[in-house]
Design a protein around this motif. Structure first.
Motif, mmCIF file in Angstrom:
data_model
loop_
_atom_site.group_PDB
_atom_site.id
_atom_site.type_symbol
_atom_site.label_atom_id
_atom_site.label_comp_id
_atom_site.label_asym_id
_atom_site.label_seq_id
_atom_site.Cartn_x
_atom_site.Cartn_y
_atom_site.Cartn_z
ATOM 1 N N THR A 43 -45.184 84.475 59.549
ATOM 2 C CA THR A 43 -46.219 83.738 60.264
ATOM 3 C C THR A 43 -46.936 82.462 59.332
ATOM 4 O O THR A 43 -46.607 82.483 57.928
ATOM 5 C CB THR A 43 -47.114 84.478 60.481
ATOM 6 O OG1 THR A 43 -48.112 84.951 59.458
ATOM 7 C CG2 THR A 43 -46.853 85.671 61.457
ATOM 8 N N GLU A 44 -47.232 81.476 59.998
ATOM 9 C CA GLU A 44 -47.945 80.394 59.148
ATOM 10 C C GLU A 44 -48.824 81.042 58.128
ATOM 11 O O GLU A 44 -48.998 80.417 57.114
ATOM 12 C CB GLU A 44 -48.722 79.367 59.993
ATOM 13 C CG GLU A 44 -47.807 78.649 60.809
ATOM 14 C CD GLU A 44 -46.850 77.763 59.949
ATOM 15 O OE1 GLU A 44 -47.297 77.382 58.689
ATOM 16 O OE2 GLU A 44 -45.400 77.810 60.023
ATOM 17 N N GLN A 45 -49.629 82.002 58.525
ATOM 18 C CA GLN A 45 -50.673 82.783 57.662
ATOM 19 C C GLN A 45 -49.890 83.222 56.392
ATOM 20 O O GLN A 45 -50.351 83.220 55.418
ATOM 21 C CB GLN A 45 -51.735 83.606 58.237
ATOM 22 C CG GLN A 45 -52.478 84.389 57.377
ATOM 23 C CD GLN A 45 -53.622 83.243 56.781
ATOM 24 O OE1 GLN A 45 -53.911 82.320 57.309
ATOM 25 N NE2 GLN A 45 -54.034 83.203 55.659
ATOM 26 N N ALA A 46 -48.963 83.807 56.523
ATOM 27 C CA ALA A 46 -48.063 84.588 55.523
ATOM 28 C C ALA A 46 -47.517 83.589 54.561
ATOM 29 O O ALA A 46 -47.446 83.876 53.486
ATOM 30 C CB ALA A 46 -47.139 85.479 56.298
ATOM 31 N N ARG A 47 -47.040 82.491 55.090
ATOM 32 C CA ARG A 47 -46.675 81.265 54.266
ATOM 33 C C ARG A 47 -47.512 80.678 53.453
ATOM 34 O O ARG A 47 -47.544 80.484 52.301
ATOM 35 C CB ARG A 47 -45.948 80.098 55.032
ATOM 36 C CG ARG A 47 -44.662 80.656 55.837
ATOM 37 C CD ARG A 47 -44.249 79.485 56.880
ATOM 38 N NE ARG A 47 -42.937 79.630 57.543
ATOM 39 C CZ ARG A 47 -41.728 79.786 57.246
ATOM 40 N NH1 ARG A 47 -41.483 79.499 56.040
ATOM 41 N NH2 ARG A 47 -40.756 80.182 58.131
ATOM 42 N N ALA A 48 -48.705 80.412 54.045
ATOM 43 C CA ALA A 48 -50.114 80.093 53.328
ATOM 44 C C ALA A 48 -50.208 80.857 52.385
ATOM 45 O O ALA A 48 -50.518 80.354 51.196
ATOM 46 C CB ALA A 48 -50.928 79.646 54.274
ATOM 47 N N ASP A 49 -50.325 82.258 52.433
ATOM 48 C CA ASP A 49 -50.674 83.429 51.587
ATOM 49 C C ASP A 49 -49.510 83.186 50.425
ATOM 50 O O ASP A 49 -49.885 83.256 49.215
ATOM 51 C CB ASP A 49 -50.882 84.536 51.943
ATOM 52 C CG ASP A 49 -51.795 84.692 52.939
ATOM 53 O OD1 ASP A 49 -52.883 84.020 52.938
ATOM 54 O OD2 ASP A 49 -51.935 85.554 53.823
ATOM 55 N N ARG A 101 -47.491 80.560 49.505
ATOM 56 C CA ARG A 101 -47.857 79.294 48.588
ATOM 57 C C ARG A 101 -48.876 79.451 47.610
ATOM 58 O O ARG A 101 -48.735 79.036 46.619
ATOM 59 C CB ARG A 101 -48.227 78.243 49.958
ATOM 60 C CG ARG A 101 -46.781 77.647 50.196
ATOM 61 C CD ARG A 101 -47.084 76.385 50.973
ATOM 62 N NE ARG A 101 -47.968 76.494 52.007
ATOM 63 C CZ ARG A 101 -47.835 76.727 53.152
ATOM 64 N NH1 ARG A 101 -46.407 76.941 53.965
ATOM 65 N NH2 ARG A 101 -48.643 76.587 54.288
ATOM 66 N N GLU A 102 -50.073 79.914 48.109
ATOM 67 C CA GLU A 102 -51.255 80.381 47.197
ATOM 68 C C GLU A 102 -50.987 81.283 46.193
ATOM 69 O O GLU A 102 -51.475 80.800 44.885
ATOM 70 C CB GLU A 102 -52.350 80.916 48.132
ATOM 71 C CG GLU A 102 -53.847 80.964 47.456
ATOM 72 C CD GLU A 102 -54.236 79.578 46.887
ATOM 73 O OE1 GLU A 102 -55.016 79.578 45.898
ATOM 74 O OE2 GLU A 102 -54.079 78.783 47.444
ATOM 75 N N LYS A 103 -50.184 82.172 46.287
ATOM 76 C CA LYS A 103 -49.904 83.132 45.453
ATOM 77 C C LYS A 103 -48.979 82.629 44.395
ATOM 78 O O LYS A 103 -49.091 82.760 43.114
ATOM 79 C CB LYS A 103 -49.267 84.502 46.036
ATOM 80 C CG LYS A 103 -48.857 85.539 44.940
ATOM 81 C CD LYS A 103 -48.152 86.602 45.663
ATOM 82 C CE LYS A 103 -47.781 87.713 44.762
ATOM 83 N NZ LYS A 103 -47.002 88.965 45.437
ATOM 84 N N ALA A 104 -48.121 81.790 44.774
ATOM 85 C CA ALA A 104 -47.064 81.290 43.976
ATOM 86 C C ALA A 104 -47.623 80.087 43.136
ATOM 87 O O ALA A 104 -47.588 79.841 41.899
ATOM 88 C CB ALA A 104 -45.935 80.591 44.720
ATOM 89 N N LEU A 105 -48.850 79.430 43.652
ATOM 90 C CA LEU A 105 -49.333 78.413 42.968
ATOM 91 C C LEU A 105 -50.347 78.837 41.758
ATOM 92 O O LEU A 105 -50.359 78.545 40.685
ATOM 93 C CB LEU A 105 -50.475 77.639 43.832
ATOM 94 C CG LEU A 105 -51.352 76.484 43.129
ATOM 95 C CD1 LEU A 105 -50.627 75.445 42.547
ATOM 96 C CD2 LEU A 105 -52.129 76.086 44.179
ATOM 97 N N LEU A 106 -50.830 80.111 42.096
ATOM 98 C CA LEU A 106 -51.756 80.828 40.939
ATOM 99 C C LEU A 106 -51.062 81.242 40.124
ATOM 100 O O LEU A 106 -51.267 81.407 38.657
ATOM 101 C CB LEU A 106 -52.539 81.820 41.688
ATOM 102 C CG LEU A 106 -53.587 81.745 42.723
ATOM 103 C CD1 LEU A 106 -54.287 82.914 43.406
ATOM 104 C CD2 LEU A 106 -54.754 80.860 41.951
ATOM 105 N N ALA A 107 -49.538 81.847 40.356
ATOM 106 C CA ALA A 107 -48.733 82.195 39.288
ATOM 107 C C ALA A 107 -48.052 81.173 38.268
ATOM 108 O O ALA A 107 -48.085 81.334 37.112
ATOM 109 C CB ALA A 107 -47.439 82.958 39.841
#
Length: 119
Positions: A7-13, A15-21
């Motif tokens: 879902t779009e929300q899962a994709r956004a989550d 992306r955020e997790k990858a950015l933090l890593a």
């Protein structure tokens, strides 16, 4: 078995997790460059830090003062570590050999200190 579409929300989550890593790994590399962390400290953090465990060994080595791409490749070869190995994939003996290597070869850090002092 095909993957279900995200879902779009899962994709956004994700992306955020990858950015933090990526941000966390960059902070670790900066701390190595500034000599705030040692190789041993980084290797000790791997077991509890999943983002750090995914960092390639060569990337960590290149973050050290006085070590570029060619020297990092030479060190990896000398320590008999696969060039594509990530920090989390290092075995106990490989970690020990890496720490011993940098205890023996402190010239990398000494040269970087001299250059920094001269500026």
């Amino acid at each position: 078995m095909p993957l279900s579409p995200l879902t779009e929300q899962a994709r956004a989550d994700a992306r955020e997790k990858a950015l933090l890593a990526r941000t966390h790994r960059q902070e670790i590399k900066q701390a190595l460059t500034n000599r705030e962390l040692t190789v041993r400290q980084v290797l000790d953090m791997i077991d509890t830090d999943p983002a750090l465990a995914k960092m390639p060994v060569g990337q960590m080595l290149r973050a050290l003062p006085g070590i570029g791409a060619v020297r990092a490749t030479k060190i990896i070869s000398e320590l008999e570590i696969a060039p594509t190995r990530r920090l989390g994939g290092l075995g106990v003996h490989q970690r020990r050999k890496m720490v011993e290597y940098f205890n023996r070869h402190t010239r990398y850090f000494d040269r970087a200190r001299r250059v920094k002092k001269d500026n």
